[in-house]
Structure formats: C-alpha cells, structure tokens
Write a protein that holds these residues in place. Structure first.
Motif, mmCIF file in Angstrom:
data_model
loop_
_atom_site.group_PDB
_atom_site.id
_atom_site.type_symbol
_atom_site.label_atom_id
_atom_site.label_comp_id
_atom_site.label_asym_id
_atom_site.label_seq_id
_atom_site.Cartn_x
_atom_site.Cartn_y
_atom_site.Cartn_z
ATOM 1 N N LYS A 144 85.207 29.146 26.817
ATOM 2 C CA LYS A 144 84.148 29.614 25.921
ATOM 3 C C LYS A 144 83.220 30.568 26.673
ATOM 4 N N PRO A 145 82.648 31.533 25.974
ATOM 5 C CA PRO A 145 81.755 32.489 26.640
ATOM 6 C C PRO A 145 80.584 31.840 27.369
ATOM 7 N N ASP A 146 80.136 30.664 26.888
ATOM 8 C CA ASP A 146 79.018 30.000 27.567
ATOM 9 C C ASP A 146 79.493 29.095 28.704
ATOM 10 N N LEU A 147 80.799 29.071 28.932
ATOM 11 C CA LEU A 147 81.434 28.327 30.034
ATOM 12 C C LEU A 147 81.305 26.809 29.897
ATOM 13 N N SER A 148 80.827 26.341 28.753
ATOM 14 C CA SER A 148 80.505 24.918 28.585
ATOM 15 C C SER A 148 81.729 24.009 28.617
ATOM 16 N N ASN A 149 82.889 24.549 28.344
ATOM 17 C CA ASN A 149 84.086 23.698 28.303
ATOM 18 C C ASN A 149 84.909 23.766 29.585
ATOM 19 N N TYR A 150 84.337 24.383 30.626
ATOM 20 C CA TYR A 150 85.051 24.439 31.894
ATOM 21 C C TYR A 150 84.647 23.255 32.761
ATOM 22 N N SER A 151 85.632 22.607 33.362
ATOM 23 C CA SER A 151 85.370 21.495 34.273
ATOM 24 C C SER A 151 86.205 21.668 35.529
ATOM 25 N N SER A 152 85.563 21.526 36.672
ATOM 26 C CA SER A 152 86.288 21.621 37.938
ATOM 27 C C SER A 152 87.225 20.438 38.138
ATOM 28 N N ASP A 153 87.078 19.418 37.297
ATOM 29 C CA ASP A 153 87.966 18.261 37.378
ATOM 30 C C ASP A 153 89.315 18.536 36.703
ATOM 31 N N ASP A 154 89.359 19.593 35.889
ATOM 32 C CA ASP A 154 90.622 19.959 35.258
ATOM 33 C C ASP A 154 91.537 20.606 36.298
ATOM 34 N N ALA A 155 92.785 20.733 35.930
ATOM 35 C CA ALA A 155 93.787 21.213 36.896
ATOM 36 C C ALA A 155 93.834 22.732 36.988
ATOM 37 N N TRP A 156 92.675 23.352 37.182
ATOM 38 C CA TRP A 156 92.625 24.803 37.357
ATOM 39 C C TRP A 156 92.713 25.144 38.839
ATOM 40 N N PRO A 157 93.210 26.326 39.185
ATOM 41 C CA PRO A 157 93.170 26.751 40.589
ATOM 42 C C PRO A 157 91.737 26.755 41.109
ATOM 43 N N ALA A 158 91.574 26.443 42.375
ATOM 44 C CA ALA A 158 90.228 26.360 42.962
ATOM 45 C C ALA A 158 89.470 27.675 42.829
ATOM 46 N N MET A 159 90.196 28.793 42.815
ATOM 47 C CA MET A 159 89.524 30.085 42.664
ATOM 48 C C MET A 159 88.722 30.153 41.374
ATOM 49 N N PHE A 160 89.171 29.456 40.339
ATOM 50 C CA PHE A 160 88.471 29.522 39.058
ATOM 51 C C PHE A 160 87.140 28.775 39.116
ATOM 52 N N ASP A 161 87.051 27.771 39.973
ATOM 53 C CA ASP A 161 85.763 27.115 40.184
ATOM 54 C C ASP A 161 84.769 28.138 40.733
ATOM 55 N N GLU A 162 85.238 28.942 41.682
ATOM 56 C CA GLU A 162 84.396 29.993 42.245
ATOM 57 C C GLU A 162 84.044 31.032 41.190
ATOM 58 N N LEU A 163 85.015 31.388 40.362
ATOM 59 C CA LEU A 163 84.791 32.361 39.302
ATOM 60 C C LEU A 163 83.692 31.897 38.360
ATOM 61 N N VAL A 164 83.774 30.661 37.914
ATOM 62 C CA VAL A 164 82.797 30.138 36.957
ATOM 63 C C VAL A 164 81.409 30.057 37.591
ATOM 64 N N GLU A 165 81.338 29.619 38.843
ATOM 65 C CA GLU A 165 80.046 29.573 39.522
ATOM 66 C C GLU A 165 79.459 30.974 39.661
ATOM 67 N N TRP A 166 80.317 31.948 39.922
ATOM 68 C CA TRP A 166 79.880 33.338 40.039
ATOM 69 C C TRP A 166 79.366 33.851 38.695
ATOM 70 N N LEU A 167 80.059 33.464 37.601
ATOM 71 C CA LEU A 167 79.648 33.891 36.273
ATOM 72 C C LEU A 167 78.317 33.272 35.849
ATOM 73 N N LYS A 168 77.973 32.153 36.416
ATOM 74 C CA LYS A 168 76.711 31.473 36.074
ATOM 75 C C LYS A 168 75.502 32.143 36.704
ATOM 76 N N LYS A 169 75.744 32.974 37.689
ATOM 77 C CA LYS A 169 74.636 33.656 38.335
ATOM 78 C C LYS A 169 73.998 34.662 37.376
ATOM 79 N N PRO A 170 72.682 34.705 37.307
ATOM 80 C CA PRO A 170 72.004 35.635 36.378
ATOM 81 C C PRO A 170 72.435 37.089 36.533
ATOM 82 N N GLU A 171 72.693 37.506 37.754
ATOM 83 C CA GLU A 171 73.023 38.915 37.981
ATOM 84 C C GLU A 171 74.432 39.264 37.535
ATOM 85 N N THR A 172 75.264 38.279 37.278
ATOM 86 C CA THR A 172 76.628 38.552 36.818
ATOM 87 C C THR A 172 76.852 38.114 35.380
ATOM 88 N N ALA A 173 75.851 37.651 34.705
ATOM 89 C CA ALA A 173 75.993 37.179 33.317
ATOM 90 C C ALA A 173 76.316 38.341 32.390
#
Length: 200
Positions: free
Chosen positions: A171-200
């Motif tokens: 979802k665009p608000d990233l609310s349905n992303y969980s690092s506990d899901d079986a995503w590659p670790a890079m995606f955890d970094e991606l989502v954290e990066w997207l949460k930064k105000p300067e990259t929103a």
C-alpha cells in the motif's frame, strides 16, 4: 503461417554470416537492424518483448531454433505482422498477469553479465522503468537503488522476482508491510528509506 524456407530466408537477412563456428545466430548488430526494420526504439520495451517472443537465451542474440518456434507461435509472415504481434504482446501484459510475470522474470536473465547470479544495480535502474511502465513501487525502488548506489551494487534473482510481488501488494502508506514476512532483507531497508520525510 510462414513456411520454414521463408522463415530461414528472413532470418538470414539479419544473421551473422561471418561466424567461424557455422552457427545460425543473429547477433546484437543484426538484432538492432531487425528492430530498425520494425521501427522499434532500442530504448523501449519492444526490443525486450521481441527477444522474449523469439526465445532468445541472451540479450541481443537470437538463434534460428528460437526464431522459428517464436515466429510460428505468433503466426507471422512478414515485418508488418511481426510488429503488430509484438505490440499486441505488450498490450497483453496489462491484461494477463501470468504473461507479464514470465516476461519480467526473463529480463533478469537477459541482464546477467557472463551468467552471474545477480544483475548490476545500474542495469536494474536502467531497465526496470522500461519493462514495468513506472509503477510506483518500481519507481521508488529505482530511486532507492540510485540513492544507495555507493553501497548496493547488485540485485539478486530473489529480490528481482519478489519486487514484482511487492508491487502488487504494498500500500502507498506502507501500512501492510511487515519485516516479519518473507521478503528479502533489502526490502526492509527500502521501506525504512521510504518512511524518511525527504524520500516520501
């Protein structure tokens, strides 16, 4: 349907005739001439779709067996029909998720240099916007790779394939992303990066 002899004669127009091994192969220069005859932009999705429909094993390289089976599957007889068949294939990507998935996955193989297990991040940055049509997840992922180019040098097959699945669910608000899901670790970094105000 074009006859075998017709397909062979058409193939020879673009074949590398200077090969010492005698293999019937269209090399990148011949493939570029074919795309020119089809009026395809070499920086567009059409050449990629053409390679895929002609069962090419490598980027810009088409063997006669793949050419023949691909042309027969598309039931094309000439340049005009081939051009229409490729355009129709691209249109079908938007309607047939399984078809696009097969195409998208093959792009990873085309981008691997010397059969490496991963593709260069810079190649992913160049090709993803072409083959995905700039969906928002792909667009953000490309910007993420560009912003972290000093650290992230490659994209693995798992990351490449999982990105397509992420694009369908995130979802665009990233609310349905969980690092506990079986995503590659890079995606955890991606989502954290997207949460930064300067990259929103």
């Amino acid at each position: 349907m074009a006859k075998g002899n017709d397909l062979q004669a058409w193939f020879i127009e673009y074949q590398d005739l200077d090969r010492s091994d005698g293999q019937a192969v269209i090399m990148p220069e011949g493939f570029e001439r074919l795309c020119g005859a089809l009026e395809f932009d070499m920086d567009g999705i059409e050449p990629m779709a053409l390679l895929w429909r002609l069962n090419a094993a490598e980027l810009g390289k088409v063997e006669f067996a793949g050419w023949e089976s691909g042309m027969r599957a598309m039931n094309v007889h000439d340049t005009a029909e081939l051009k229409q068949a490729i355009r129709s294939t691209i249109d079908d990507f938007g309607r047939n998720a399984a078809l696009f998935k097969s195409f998208y996955r093959k792009m990873f193989d085309y981008l691997r240099a010397d059969k490496q297990k991963s593709v260069a991040a810079e190649d992913a940055v160049a090709v993803l916007p072409i083959v995905t049509g700039n969906g928002w997840v792909f667009e953000k992922f490309v910007k993420f790779l560009e912003a972290n180019g000093d650290r992230i040098k490659t994209v693995s097959r798992d990351q490449w394939q999982s990105l397509l699945e992420l694009s369908k669910t995130l979802k665009p608000d990233l609310s349905n992303y969980s690092s506990d899901d079986a995503w590659p670790a890079m995606f955890d970094e991606l989502v954290e990066w997207l949460k930064k105000p300067e990259t929103a």
